[in-house]
Design an enzyme around this catalytic site. Structure first.
Site, PDB file in Angstrom:
ATOM      1  N   ASN A   1     -29.372  33.238  15.458  1.00  0.00           N
ATOM      2  CA  ASN A   1     -28.173  33.756  15.834  1.00  0.00           C
ATOM      3  C   ASN A   1     -27.668  33.606  17.328  1.00  0.00           C
ATOM      4  O   ASN A   1     -28.550  33.908  17.927  1.00  0.00           O
ATOM      5  CB  ASN A   1     -28.088  35.255  15.418  1.00  0.00           C
ATOM      6  CG  ASN A   1     -26.746  36.076  15.358  1.00  0.00           C
ATOM      7  OD1 ASN A   1     -25.881  35.416  14.764  1.00  0.00           O
ATOM      8  ND2 ASN A   1     -26.561  37.161  16.043  1.00  0.00           N
TER       9      ASN A   1
ATOM     10  N   GLU B   1     -20.806  38.186  13.534  1.00  0.00           N
ATOM     11  CA  GLU B   1     -20.293  39.618  14.563  1.00  0.00           C
ATOM     12  C   GLU B   1     -18.856  39.329  14.814  1.00  0.00           C
ATOM     13  O   GLU B   1     -18.589  39.722  16.101  1.00  0.00           O
ATOM     14  CB  GLU B   1     -21.368  39.504  15.712  1.00  0.00           C
ATOM     15  CG  GLU B   1     -22.777  39.689  15.270  1.00  0.00           C
ATOM     16  CD  GLU B   1     -23.912  39.571  16.680  1.00  0.00           C
ATOM     17  OE1 GLU B   1     -23.137  40.092  17.621  1.00  0.00           O
ATOM     18  OE2 GLU B   1     -24.873  39.508  16.568  1.00  0.00           O
TER      19      GLU B   1
HETATM   20  O1  9MR Z   1     -23.013  46.624  19.389  1.00  0.00           O
HETATM   21  C1  9MR Z   1     -24.444  46.711  19.662  1.00  0.00           C
HETATM   22  C2  9MR Z   1     -24.647  47.739  20.831  1.00  0.00           C
HETATM   23  O2  9MR Z   1     -24.195  48.854  20.070  1.00  0.00           O
HETATM   24  C3  9MR Z   1     -25.857  47.983  21.414  1.00  0.00           C
HETATM   25  O3  9MR Z   1     -25.875  48.857  22.393  1.00  0.00           O
HETATM   26  C4  9MR Z   1     -26.196  46.145  22.003  1.00  0.00           C
HETATM   27  C5  9MR Z   1     -27.630  46.368  22.672  1.00  0.00           C
HETATM   28  O4  9MR Z   1     -28.629  46.367  21.666  1.00  0.00           O
HETATM   29  O5  9MR Z   1     -25.992  45.394  21.021  1.00  0.00           O
HETATM   30  C6  9MR Z   1     -24.711  45.422  20.350  1.00  0.00           C
HETATM   31  O6  9MR Z   1     -24.832  44.374  19.504  1.00  0.00           O
HETATM   32  C7  9MR Z   1     -24.918  43.035  20.211  1.00  0.00           C
HETATM   33  C8  9MR Z   1     -25.850  42.178  19.071  1.00  0.00           C
HETATM   34  O7  9MR Z   1     -27.091  43.013  18.819  1.00  0.00           O
HETATM   35  C9  9MR Z   1     -26.224  40.821  19.497  1.00  0.00           C
HETATM   36  N1  9MR Z   1     -24.723  40.147  19.852  1.00  0.00           N
HETATM   37  C10 9MR Z   1     -24.029  40.922  20.803  1.00  0.00           C
HETATM   38  C11 9MR Z   1     -23.697  42.140  20.271  1.00  0.00           C
HETATM   39  C12 9MR Z   1     -22.628  42.952  21.112  1.00  0.00           C
HETATM   40  O8  9MR Z   1     -23.232  43.061  22.332  1.00  0.00           O
END
Ligand code: 9MR
Length: 359
Positions: free
Chosen positions: A199, A264
């Site tokens: 991913n 996403e």
């Molecule tokens: O949306 C997610 C947020 O709530 C978390 O704090 C953050 C850190 O773990 O991750 C965000 O999701 C991410 C995803 O896991 C990987 N791709 C980027 C996303 C947005 O930052």
């Protein structure tokens, strides 16, 4: 005509009338088209009636936004904590939805005891194998696809520094993507039935980063490394996205024999102090949503489209942009469908019935 022939004609007419009925929800359109339409979810919000009702009505796929990450599952060095992830799986099962798992290997969101633990490569290797094995076995038969490795590359397509790669790494530093390969091999051993995804962000269209992803996946496929798919994250903050470039990237990836999931999707807009975006921007955003759905669905190997959250009430964008951007999702803060929702349904409804590999 015999009675049976009349009956056959009537049934065909009935089926074509049903097919022309406008879908009542995104989920209905997706089920009919044989595609997965999903969203990231937070288990703490499932008790909010509007949140859970919209989720169950509109999507046939869910992914924990944070609930299956290291930070949550291994917050303490002790036993694994599956409570948050289990809540999501339970909800999905109660509503006939599939679950994507996210994510097993990432340089980010690792608990302090791990990040600051000064472990040796041999210890880290053991910890990672234990993590992948324990989490995947816990969810075997419940999570159909996993983001095994998340965001391992920088914007130039080079491997990022990471505790798993080279700081100090699991013993495969300086060996290119060997640590990624190892994670996929452990994942396949843990749950041979799960689909295994790499991913990544900012490699959605054709560019230097997607070239690097393509080269890595091609090499993995060539050497029999068990990888089944590539997740294109699609966090978009510009309104001039070239969706034909995304379609071309999906085409070259699926030609390698892997599936593509849009994992996403969100399209952030400038917002005022109350989080409200301009009307023109919302219409423009809707057309980009349409273009992305089209780029995916025109390719049978693109089997899932997932948004990163579904209501503007809850999205990572607000805190990340200090409130300057937002309104990125198909439902507004009051769970009212936005123009982006309409274009998604329209585009999915154009798709003739198919049985996709994701269903
Ligand atoms: O949306 C997610 C947020 O709530 C978390 O704090 C953050 C850190 O773990 O991750 C965000 O999701 C991410 C995803 O896991 C990987 N791709 C980027 C996303 C947005 O930052």
């Amino acid at each position: 005509m015999r009675f049976c022939d009349w009956l056959r004609v009537a049934l065909v007419l009935f089926a074509s009338l049903v097919a022309r009925c406008p879908a009542q929800s995104l989920r209905q359109a997706a089920d009919h088209a044989g595609v997965l339409v999903g969203t990231a979810v937070r288990p703490g919000l499932l008790s909010e009636a509007a949140y859970s009702a919209t989720l169950a009505r509109e999507f046939n796929l869910v992914e924990p936004e944070d609930a299956m990450k290291w930070w949550t599952v291994r917050h303490e060095a002790g036993p694994f904590d599956f409570r948050a992830g289990d809540d999501i799986v339970r909800f999905a099962q109660a509503h006939g939805m599939k679950v994507r798992g996210h994510c097993l290997v990432w340089d980010h969101n690792n608990p302090d005891w791990l990040a600051q633990g000064h472990f040796t490569p041999a210890q880290l290797s053991q910890l990672l194998q234990e993590h992948i094995t324990t989490v995947m076995k816990h969810y075997a038969g419940q999570v159909f696809a996993w983001d095994v490795v998340n965001e391992a590359l920088d914007e130039n397509g080079h491997l990022k520094d990471s505790p798993w790669y080279n700081q100090p790494g699991i013993g495969l530093a300086e060996k290119g993507p060997a640590y990624i390969e190892q994670a996929f091999r452990w994942a396949h051993e843990a749950d041979p039935h799960a689909l295994l995804f790499y991913n990544e962000n900012q490699g959605e269209g054709l560019n230097i980063k997607s070239d690097a992803i393509y080269a890595m996946v091609k090499d993995f496929r060539h050497r029999g490394v068990p990888i089944d798919g590539v997740g294109l994250q699609m966090h978009i903050s510009r309104l001039d996205l070239d969706t034909s470039s995304v379609a071309a990237n999906i085409a070259r990836l699926t030609a390698l024999g892997v599936q593509v999931h849009i994992t996403e999707l969100d399209i952030s807009l400038p917002v005022d102090a109350s989080g409200v975006a301009g009307k023109d921007d919302l219409l423009h955003q809707a057309e980009i949503y349409r273009g992305i759905v089209r780029a995916c669905l025109q390719n049978p190997g693109c089997t899932a489209i997932q948004t990163w959250g579904f209501t503007d009430k809850y999205s990572w964008i607000g805190s990340h942009s200090h409130g300057t951007r937002g309104a990125a999702l198909p439902f507004d803060r009051a769970y009212k469908p936005k123009p982006a929702y309409d274009t998604m349904i329209e585009e999915i409804s154009r798709k003739p019935l198919r049985v996709g590999p994701g269903l």
